[in-house]
Motif scaffolding. Structure first.
Motif, mmCIF file in Angstrom:
data_model
loop_
_atom_site.group_PDB
_atom_site.id
_atom_site.type_symbol
_atom_site.label_atom_id
_atom_site.label_comp_id
_atom_site.label_asym_id
_atom_site.label_seq_id
_atom_site.Cartn_x
_atom_site.Cartn_y
_atom_site.Cartn_z
ATOM 1 N N ASP A 75 0.950 6.632 10.330
ATOM 2 C CA ASP A 75 -0.227 6.478 9.441
ATOM 3 C C ASP A 75 0.427 6.080 7.965
ATOM 4 O O ASP A 75 -0.264 5.393 7.426
ATOM 5 N N ALA A 76 1.511 6.626 7.678
ATOM 6 C CA ALA A 76 2.222 6.440 6.569
ATOM 7 C C ALA A 76 2.336 5.013 6.225
ATOM 8 O O ALA A 76 2.536 4.482 5.201
ATOM 9 N N TYR A 77 2.750 4.173 7.567
ATOM 10 C CA TYR A 77 2.874 2.865 7.134
ATOM 11 C C TYR A 77 1.737 2.136 6.764
ATOM 12 O O TYR A 77 1.777 1.220 5.864
ATOM 13 N N ARG A 78 0.723 2.482 7.436
ATOM 14 C CA ARG A 78 -0.900 1.930 6.905
ATOM 15 C C ARG A 78 -1.086 2.100 5.549
ATOM 16 O O ARG A 78 -1.405 1.207 4.681
ATOM 17 N N GLU A 79 -0.880 3.450 5.127
ATOM 18 C CA GLU A 79 -1.345 3.997 3.842
ATOM 19 C C GLU A 79 -0.173 3.447 2.713
ATOM 20 O O GLU A 79 -0.612 2.930 1.605
ATOM 21 N N GLY A 80 1.060 3.165 2.961
ATOM 22 C CA GLY A 80 1.914 2.341 2.191
ATOM 23 C C GLY A 80 1.482 0.784 1.891
ATOM 24 O O GLY A 80 1.527 0.558 0.836
ATOM 25 N N SER A 81 1.285 0.246 3.120
ATOM 26 C CA SER A 81 1.030 -1.238 3.006
ATOM 27 C C SER A 81 -0.655 -1.364 2.030
ATOM 28 O O SER A 81 -0.409 -2.062 1.380
ATOM 29 N N LEU A 82 -1.199 -0.462 2.438
ATOM 30 C CA LEU A 82 -2.635 -0.453 1.639
ATOM 31 C C LEU A 82 -2.339 -0.118 0.306
ATOM 32 O O LEU A 82 -3.087 -0.633 -0.851
ATOM 33 N N ALA A 83 -1.386 0.779 -0.157
ATOM 34 C CA ALA A 83 -1.335 1.107 -1.529
ATOM 35 C C ALA A 83 -0.725 0.143 -2.303
ATOM 36 O O ALA A 83 -0.792 -0.154 -3.547
ATOM 37 N N LEU A 84 0.086 -0.922 -1.660
ATOM 38 C CA LEU A 84 0.830 -2.171 -2.158
ATOM 39 C C LEU A 84 -0.375 -3.186 -2.357
ATOM 40 O O LEU A 84 0.222 -4.162 -3.045
ATOM 41 N N GLY A 85 -1.457 -3.054 -1.901
ATOM 42 C CA GLY A 85 -2.495 -3.763 -2.195
ATOM 43 C C GLY A 85 -2.699 -4.854 -0.992
ATOM 44 O O GLY A 85 -3.508 -5.836 -1.075
ATOM 45 N N ALA A 86 -2.251 -4.647 0.021
ATOM 46 C CA ALA A 86 -2.493 -5.579 1.104
ATOM 47 C C ALA A 86 -3.881 -5.031 1.736
ATOM 48 O O ALA A 86 -4.364 -3.776 1.791
ATOM 49 N N THR A 87 -4.409 -6.081 2.218
ATOM 50 C CA THR A 87 -5.944 -5.876 3.152
ATOM 51 C C THR A 87 -5.762 -5.045 4.552
ATOM 52 O O THR A 87 -4.493 -5.042 5.065
ATOM 53 N N LYS A 88 -6.849 -4.859 4.927
ATOM 54 C CA LYS A 88 -6.847 -4.024 6.385
ATOM 55 C C LYS A 88 -5.973 -5.016 7.338
ATOM 56 O O LYS A 88 -5.210 -4.621 8.164
ATOM 57 N N TRP A 89 -6.443 -6.234 7.126
ATOM 58 C CA TRP A 89 -5.782 -7.357 8.368
ATOM 59 C C TRP A 89 -4.285 -7.452 8.284
ATOM 60 O O TRP A 89 -3.923 -7.660 9.009
ATOM 61 N N GLN A 90 -4.099 -7.587 6.924
ATOM 62 C CA GLN A 90 -2.751 -7.934 6.596
ATOM 63 C C GLN A 90 -1.738 -6.686 6.905
ATOM 64 O O GLN A 90 -0.689 -6.845 7.598
ATOM 65 N N THR A 91 -2.401 -5.602 6.759
ATOM 66 C CA THR A 91 -1.581 -4.414 7.188
ATOM 67 C C THR A 91 -1.483 -4.153 8.882
ATOM 68 O O THR A 91 -0.361 -4.062 9.428
ATOM 69 N N ILE A 92 -2.402 -4.599 9.512
ATOM 70 C CA ILE A 92 -2.338 -4.851 10.884
ATOM 71 C C ILE A 92 -1.435 -5.652 11.594
ATOM 72 O O ILE A 92 -0.737 -5.747 12.363
ATOM 73 N N ARG A 93 -1.661 -6.825 11.001
ATOM 74 C CA ARG A 93 -0.668 -8.335 11.313
ATOM 75 C C ARG A 93 0.612 -8.045 10.860
ATOM 76 O O ARG A 93 1.742 -8.284 11.550
ATOM 77 N N LEU A 94 1.093 -7.439 9.770
ATOM 78 C CA LEU A 94 2.299 -7.395 9.280
ATOM 79 C C LEU A 94 2.872 -5.997 9.247
ATOM 80 O O LEU A 94 4.386 -5.988 9.260
ATOM 81 N N VAL A 95 2.258 -5.079 9.533
ATOM 82 C CA VAL A 95 2.833 -3.638 9.674
ATOM 83 C C VAL A 95 2.640 -3.150 10.881
ATOM 84 O O VAL A 95 3.604 -2.638 11.646
ATOM 85 N N VAL A 96 1.344 -2.829 11.396
ATOM 86 C CA VAL A 96 0.983 -2.265 12.782
ATOM 87 C C VAL A 96 1.664 -3.076 13.845
ATOM 88 O O VAL A 96 2.355 -2.239 14.877
ATOM 89 N N LEU A 97 1.138 -4.202 14.120
ATOM 90 C CA LEU A 97 1.678 -4.859 15.356
ATOM 91 C C LEU A 97 3.182 -5.013 15.437
ATOM 92 O O LEU A 97 3.487 -4.867 16.608
#
Length: 282
Positions: free
Chosen positions: A163-185
């Motif tokens: 979850d830290a990956y998601r939280e870090g991406s969202l904290a940097l201003g990425a949207t939910k879909w950008q986080t999924i597409r560029l970090v999670v997947l």
């Protein structure tokens, strides 16, 4: 008197070791038996010629092409649907009655026998949609079969991403879909490919569903609407009808080689991705 913990651990490890040896022994015995009887029948002519005399002579080139076509259609249809469905379940949906129903339905779908998929594909695709016995009908039927495997494996892989990956991406201003597409997947990609490997392995060796939907042609299909005979179906007909056990063993050897090569290539890609992700994280 209760046994010491270390004795229980040694017994458990011994049982696990024996189980691994038995599994490897059975696998090795099957592989040795197939290749021992089938290697003598392998040749360039066998791989490149069309079957003749109901398969007693000639080769398996149309069956190889048909297998590739059918499996390719199945993966191209099932992989995107399974991945997107898994992403929705893991990232967007909340636990509730409908999510539970969907997961129950997926688990039930994974347990349905292949002959039932074949009957459904024959009724719905071949007759109702009038696709006929064709590459497309066989591929869509196999897609329905491997969809639960890809979907469940992808969902579990997504859950393993911290979850830290998601939280870090969202904290940097990425949207939910950008986080999924560029970090999670990207981090879940090795597990996703593993699910696709399992799906390919099941679809390559499937016979009953293909027999009722793809037909059985000894010619190379010219389009997705032509009937086709896969390697597993060709093997089944050669052995079950007693046409030629020599050709059946050779066909089984070709089928196993294709599965080994496919699994090796995808596993190699997975290892490269894991190494790349490890270097980037460090």
């Amino acid at each position: 008197m209760r046994r010491p913990v270390y004795i229980q651990e040694k017994i458990a490890r011994l049982l696990l070791f024996i189980s691994v040896l038995l599994t490897l022994g059975v696998l090795s015995a099957i592989i040795f038996h197939i290749f021992y009887h089938g290697v003598s029948g392998l040749s360039w002519e066998f791989l490149t010629q069309t079957p003749r005399n109901m398969g007693r002579d000639g080769g398996v080139f149309p069956a190889i092409v048909g297998t590739v076509y059918v499996v390719l259609i199945a993966v191209l249809v099932a992989a995107p649907v399974g991945v997107f469905a898994a992403v929705h379940l893991a990232e967007y949906s909340r636990m509730g009655i409908w999510v539970g129903v969907i997961r129950y339905a997926v688990n039930t779908l994974a347990a349905i026998p292949s002959i039932v998929f074949g009957l459904f594909g024959f009724t719905f695709l071949v007759i109702y949609l009038k696709l006929g016995w064709s590459v497309l009908s066989g591929g869509l039927t196999l897609a329905m079969m491997i969809l639960p495997t890809i979907m469940r494996t992808t969902e579990e892989s997504i859950k393993t991403v911290p979850d830290a990956y998601r939280e870090g991406s969202l904290a940097l201003g990425a949207t939910k879909w950008q986080t999924i597409r560029l970090v999670v997947l990207p981090n879940a990609l090795p597990g996703i490919l593993t699910g696709i490997i399992l799906g390919i392995g099941r679809s390559v060796g499937e016979t009953a569903a293909v027999l009722m939907t793809a037909g059985s042609s000894l010619q190379v299909p010219q389009s997705v609407f032509d009937p086709v005979r896969t390697l597993s179906l060709h093997l089944y007909l050669l052995a079950f009808e007693g046409i030629s056990f020599e050709k059946a063993y050779a066909t089984a050897a070709v089928l196993m080689i294709i599965v080994f090569v496919t699994n090796f290539l995808i596993s190699f890609v997975i290892q490269k991705m894991l190494i790349k992700n490890t270097r980037e994280s460090n």
